[in-house]
Design a protein around this motif. Sequence first.
Motif, PDB file in Angstrom:
ATOM      1  N   VAL A 347      10.329   0.244   0.465  1.00 41.04           N
ATOM      2  CA  VAL A 347      11.582  -0.454   0.146  1.00 41.04           C
ATOM      3  C   VAL A 347      12.144   0.062  -1.173  1.00 41.04           C
ATOM      4  CG1 VAL A 347      12.607  -2.692  -0.437  1.00 41.04           C
ATOM      5  CG2 VAL A 347      11.001  -2.507   1.476  1.00 41.04           C
ATOM      6  N   ALA A 348      11.299   0.145  -2.192  1.00 37.81           N
ATOM      7  CA  ALA A 348      11.744   0.670  -3.486  1.00 37.81           C
ATOM      8  C   ALA A 348      12.161   2.128  -3.353  1.00 37.81           C
ATOM      9  CB  ALA A 348      10.629   0.520  -4.521  1.00 37.81           C
ATOM     10  N   GLU A 349      11.438   2.893  -2.525  1.00 37.79           N
ATOM     11  CA  GLU A 349      11.781   4.302  -2.330  1.00 37.79           C
ATOM     12  C   GLU A 349      13.149   4.440  -1.656  1.00 37.79           C
ATOM     13  OE1 GLU A 349       7.241   6.076  -1.915  1.00 37.79           O
ATOM     14  OE2 GLU A 349       8.367   5.524  -0.114  1.00 37.79           O
ATOM     15  N   ALA A 350      13.386   3.635  -0.618  1.00 39.20           N
ATOM     16  CA  ALA A 350      14.670   3.714   0.079  1.00 39.20           C
ATOM     17  C   ALA A 350      15.827   3.319  -0.839  1.00 39.20           C
ATOM     18  CB  ALA A 350      14.650   2.811   1.308  1.00 39.20           C
ATOM     19  N   MET A 351      15.633   2.245  -1.600  1.00 34.81           N
ATOM     20  CA  MET A 351      16.706   1.801  -2.488  1.00 34.81           C
ATOM     21  C   MET A 351      16.997   2.831  -3.574  1.00 34.81           C
ATOM     22  SD  MET A 351      16.229  -2.305  -2.895  1.00 34.81           S
ATOM     23  CE  MET A 351      16.468  -3.414  -1.502  1.00 34.81           C
ATOM     24  N   SER A 352      15.979   3.595  -3.971  1.00 41.87           N
ATOM     25  CA  SER A 352      16.220   4.641  -4.964  1.00 41.87           C
ATOM     26  C   SER A 352      17.095   5.752  -4.394  1.00 41.87           C
ATOM     27  CB  SER A 352      14.887   5.216  -5.454  1.00 41.87           C
ATOM     28  OG  SER A 352      14.262   5.979  -4.437  1.00 41.87           O
ATOM     29  N   CYS A 353      17.232   5.786  -3.069  1.00 41.73           N
ATOM     30  CA  CYS A 353      18.137   6.722  -2.403  1.00 41.73           C
ATOM     31  C   CYS A 353      19.482   6.076  -2.099  1.00 41.73           C
ATOM     32  CB  CYS A 353      17.518   7.202  -1.089  1.00 41.73           C
ATOM     33  SG  CYS A 353      15.910   7.996  -1.253  1.00 41.73           S
ATOM     34  N   GLY A 354      19.669   4.833  -2.529  1.00 41.31           N
ATOM     35  CA  GLY A 354      20.899   4.122  -2.238  1.00 41.31           C
ATOM     36  C   GLY A 354      20.936   3.507  -0.856  1.00 41.31           C
ATOM     37  N   THR A 355      19.780   3.351  -0.231  1.00 43.07           N
ATOM     38  CA  THR A 355      19.714   2.801   1.119  1.00 43.07           C
ATOM     39  C   THR A 355      19.205   1.363   1.058  1.00 43.07           C
ATOM     40  OG1 THR A 355      19.267   4.985   2.036  1.00 43.07           O
ATOM     41  CG2 THR A 355      18.712   3.091   3.411  1.00 43.07           C
ATOM     42  N   PRO A 356      19.995   0.395   1.502  1.00 40.41           N
ATOM     43  CA  PRO A 356      19.550  -1.008   1.482  1.00 40.41           C
ATOM     44  C   PRO A 356      18.436  -1.240   2.490  1.00 40.41           C
ATOM     45  CG  PRO A 356      21.622  -0.812   2.664  1.00 40.41           C
ATOM     46  CD  PRO A 356      21.346   0.545   2.069  1.00 40.41           C
ATOM     47  N   ALA A 357      17.776  -2.385   2.376  1.00 42.46           N
ATOM     48  CA  ALA A 357      16.616  -2.664   3.218  1.00 42.46           C
ATOM     49  C   ALA A 357      16.721  -4.016   3.897  1.00 42.46           C
ATOM     50  CB  ALA A 357      15.335  -2.604   2.381  1.00 42.46           C
ATOM     51  N   LEU A 358      16.208  -4.069   5.117  1.00 40.60           N
ATOM     52  CA  LEU A 358      16.060  -5.315   5.846  1.00 40.60           C
ATOM     53  C   LEU A 358      14.564  -5.595   5.934  1.00 40.60           C
ATOM     54  CD1 LEU A 358      17.821  -6.284   9.205  1.00 40.60           C
ATOM     55  CD2 LEU A 358      15.512  -7.001   8.629  1.00 40.60           C
ATOM     56  N   VAL A 359      14.125  -6.671   5.296  1.00 37.17           N
ATOM     57  CA  VAL A 359      12.695  -6.989   5.233  1.00 37.17           C
ATOM     58  C   VAL A 359      12.469  -8.395   5.779  1.00 37.17           C
ATOM     59  CG1 VAL A 359      12.381  -5.495   3.231  1.00 37.17           C
ATOM     60  CG2 VAL A 359      12.824  -7.927   2.883  1.00 37.17           C
ATOM     61  N   SER A 360      11.197  -8.730   5.956  1.00 42.48           N
ATOM     62  CA  SER A 360      10.861 -10.063   6.476  1.00 42.48           C
ATOM     63  C   SER A 360      10.409 -10.989   5.359  1.00 42.48           C
ATOM     64  CB  SER A 360       9.748  -9.957   7.522  1.00 42.48           C
ATOM     65  OG  SER A 360       8.481  -9.807   6.893  1.00 42.48           O
ATOM     66  N   THR A 361      10.307 -12.254   5.690  1.00 47.46           N
ATOM     67  CA  THR A 361       9.802 -13.247   4.749  1.00 47.46           C
ATOM     68  C   THR A 361       8.330 -13.025   4.437  1.00 47.46           C
ATOM     69  OG1 THR A 361       9.324 -14.738   6.601  1.00 47.46           O
ATOM     70  CG2 THR A 361      11.439 -15.028   5.452  1.00 47.46           C
ATOM     71  N   GLN A 362       7.644 -12.200   5.218  1.00 48.61           N
ATOM     72  CA  GLN A 362       6.231 -11.905   4.990  1.00 48.61           C
ATOM     73  C   GLN A 362       6.028 -10.500   4.418  1.00 48.61           C
ATOM     74  OE1 GLN A 362       3.637 -14.271   5.260  1.00 48.61           O
ATOM     75  NE2 GLN A 362       5.558 -15.414   5.243  1.00 48.61           N
ATOM     76  N   THR A 363       7.070  -9.948   3.852  1.00 46.29           N
ATOM     77  CA  THR A 363       7.005  -8.659   3.166  1.00 46.29           C
ATOM     78  C   THR A 363       7.182  -8.903   1.682  1.00 46.29           C
ATOM     79  OG1 THR A 363       7.946  -7.533   5.094  1.00 46.29           O
ATOM     80  CG2 THR A 363       8.034  -6.361   3.008  1.00 46.29           C
ATOM     81  N   GLY A 364       6.199  -8.504   0.875  1.00 42.55           N
ATOM     82  CA  GLY A 364       6.250  -8.788  -0.558  1.00 42.55           C
ATOM     83  C   GLY A 364       7.471  -8.228  -1.244  1.00 42.55           C
ATOM     84  N   ALA A 365       7.993  -7.100  -0.736  1.00 39.75           N
ATOM     85  CA  ALA A 365       9.172  -6.489  -1.346  1.00 39.75           C
ATOM     86  C   ALA A 365      10.431  -7.310  -1.142  1.00 39.75           C
ATOM     87  CB  ALA A 365       9.380  -5.076  -0.798  1.00 39.75           C
ATOM     88  N   LYS A 366      10.332  -8.442  -0.429  1.00 40.93           N
ATOM     89  CA  LYS A 366      11.496  -9.332  -0.360  1.00 40.93           C
ATOM     90  C   LYS A 366      11.878  -9.794  -1.763  1.00 40.93           C
ATOM     91  CE  LYS A 366       9.284 -13.892   0.038  1.00 40.93           C
ATOM     92  NZ  LYS A 366       9.317 -15.186   0.732  1.00 40.93           N
ATOM     93  N   ALA A 367      10.925  -9.731  -2.706  1.00 37.03           N
ATOM     94  CA  ALA A 367      11.227 -10.100  -4.087  1.00 37.03           C
ATOM     95  C   ALA A 367      12.309  -9.219  -4.681  1.00 37.03           C
ATOM     96  CB  ALA A 367       9.956 -10.015  -4.939  1.00 37.03           C
ATOM     97  N   VAL A 368      12.381  -7.955  -4.240  1.00 38.51           N
ATOM     98  CA  VAL A 368      13.427  -7.059  -4.724  1.00 38.51           C
ATOM     99  C   VAL A 368      14.788  -7.547  -4.245  1.00 38.51           C
ATOM    100  CG1 VAL A 368      14.272  -4.688  -4.731  1.00 38.51           C
ATOM    101  CG2 VAL A 368      11.799  -5.131  -4.700  1.00 38.51           C
ATOM    102  N   VAL A 369      14.875  -7.909  -2.955  1.00 36.84           N
ATOM    103  CA  VAL A 369      16.137  -8.397  -2.392  1.00 36.84           C
ATOM    104  C   VAL A 369      16.503  -9.742  -3.003  1.00 36.84           C
ATOM    105  CG1 VAL A 369      17.332  -9.027  -0.255  1.00 36.84           C
ATOM    106  CG2 VAL A 369      15.687  -7.137  -0.263  1.00 36.84           C
ATOM    107  N   GLU A 370      15.504 -10.585  -3.256  1.00 37.15           N
ATOM    108  CA  GLU A 370      15.779 -11.882  -3.871  1.00 37.15           C
ATOM    109  C   GLU A 370      16.307 -11.719  -5.286  1.00 37.15           C
ATOM    110  OE1 GLU A 370      12.490 -14.542  -1.386  1.00 37.15           O
ATOM    111  OE2 GLU A 370      12.008 -13.781  -3.387  1.00 37.15           O
ATOM    112  N   ALA A 371      15.803 -10.707  -5.999  1.00 42.41           N
ATOM    113  CA  ALA A 371      16.283 -10.468  -7.359  1.00 42.41           C
ATOM    114  C   ALA A 371      17.662  -9.825  -7.365  1.00 42.41           C
ATOM    115  CB  ALA A 371      15.289  -9.579  -8.117  1.00 42.41           C
ATOM    116  N   PHE A 372      17.957  -9.044  -6.319  1.00 43.23           N
ATOM    117  CA  PHE A 372      19.250  -8.372  -6.183  1.00 43.23           C
ATOM    118  C   PHE A 372      19.767  -8.656  -4.769  1.00 43.23           C
ATOM    119  CE2 PHE A 372      16.932  -6.125  -9.433  1.00 43.23           C
ATOM    120  CZ  PHE A 372      17.883  -5.846 -10.404  1.00 43.23           C
ATOM    121  N   PRO A 373      20.348  -9.839  -4.543  1.00 48.09           N
ATOM    122  CA  PRO A 373      20.658 -10.313  -3.187  1.00 48.09           C
ATOM    123  C   PRO A 373      21.581  -9.419  -2.374  1.00 48.09           C
ATOM    124  CG  PRO A 373      20.791 -12.120  -4.775  1.00 48.09           C
ATOM    125  CD  PRO A 373      20.660 -10.854  -5.567  1.00 48.09           C
ATOM    126  N   GLU A 374      22.397  -8.606  -3.006  1.00 47.99           N
ATOM    127  CA  GLU A 374      23.330  -7.765  -2.259  1.00 47.99           C
ATOM    128  C   GLU A 374      22.718  -6.430  -1.859  1.00 47.99           C
ATOM    129  OE1 GLU A 374      26.772  -7.425  -4.698  1.00 47.99           O
ATOM    130  OE2 GLU A 374      27.479  -9.461  -4.273  1.00 47.99           O
TER     131      GLU A 374
END
Length: 432
Positions: A347-374
Amino acid sequence: MSTSAVRGEQRYALPDEFGTADAPRKEPQLIESRSNTAMTRSVLVTHPGLQHSHQLALALHERNLLQAFWSGVPVAEDAEALAWWLPEHFRKRVRRVGIPAALRVHPIRFQVLQQASMRVKSGHPGDRLHRLFHGFDAWAAKRIVALRPKVVVAYENAAYHTFAAAKSVGARCILDAAAFHHKTRAEQLAPPYTPYTAEVNRRKDVEIAMADLILTCSPLAADSYAANGVERSRLKPLLLGADPKLVTPITSMRKDGPARFIFAGQLTLGKSIDLILSAFTRLHAEGFKYELNFVGGVGDHELLAAVQNTPGAHYHPSVPQSQLFEFMAGADCLLLPSRSDSFGMVVAEAMSCGTPALVSTQTGAKAVVEAFPESGWVVEPNGDALHDMLRELVSDPARLQRARAPALVASKEFTWERYRARAGSVLQEYLQ
């Protein structure tokens, strides 16, 4: 304990170091000026493989706290020559890390044994890997008495003997846990029970009990330990990072055509590959156009066959990291709706390429989306929820494009440099 007990409703809040819209971010202090503290060069980091242990070891070295780094997979400094006898495919895998050779030990026997175990057809491969990790654990324990560190950082499933030896010389023990608590993981995935499973879990429970501090890869992973009786005071989540090496500007990667989605990683049920394929099969039946790429290894050959039979889906075997970043940069959205994933570095790797991510509630990287909701989207790991969200995104490609800039902004806070700043601060505060 129900799975919902570890999901939680509280969104991830940024640490002070990230700053806010009204207060600038605090820059990390990578080198600690108080180098004459009693803890100078007193921390041992030991890992049978690698994972992110080299980043933690480097964080400690940057603060003059690292006494030694022992890992079963070697790393090297940028200008360091590799052994002449290393096979070419292995040379490409060696990570370049600024930790002096004098502080590192990489026993080659464990790489040889791991390669040999992969050729064994009988028994369960997971059991063989666990036994190899336990062998490394015993190897490290025998050498701790001579080193006499004041703090030992060891990793889940390879700390049982190491922590016992550390306690014998009065050292504090820090467990870096890469996964959810094993009981939570069993609930989420119902993994196969092998002849060695009970022993693996017994050792993990002892490691947890001996640990003075437990580092997890996300707040969600910390919740799983707390839900299984571990005191919150001993838990510290440290979100991981990524460092892309793109050669093509991100703005030029997107091409015209239908929405492009990518999954990067092993094809397993734990990563919800079956749910992804089911959702896109429904979208195809509903008349939507899309492109779906899977890049990585095959953990389940039945899932590979399902990918090959899904309209619009394409499979690509594992590729070099630079090529993987090109794949991700050319996609509109990364998919990681895992059933169980303590972080999800991709998830962090994709976002570093400018690619947003669709994750689940059971994926720890949801914290990234929660911190940056858009920067992406969070869904429950079930077929209907995933289909409904994908239907919205395929129906509104502009929404995917609008998320690219926020994803890139989010990635700036989840680089390995930022991880080392977080980890260094946490451990320095703990040691003092």
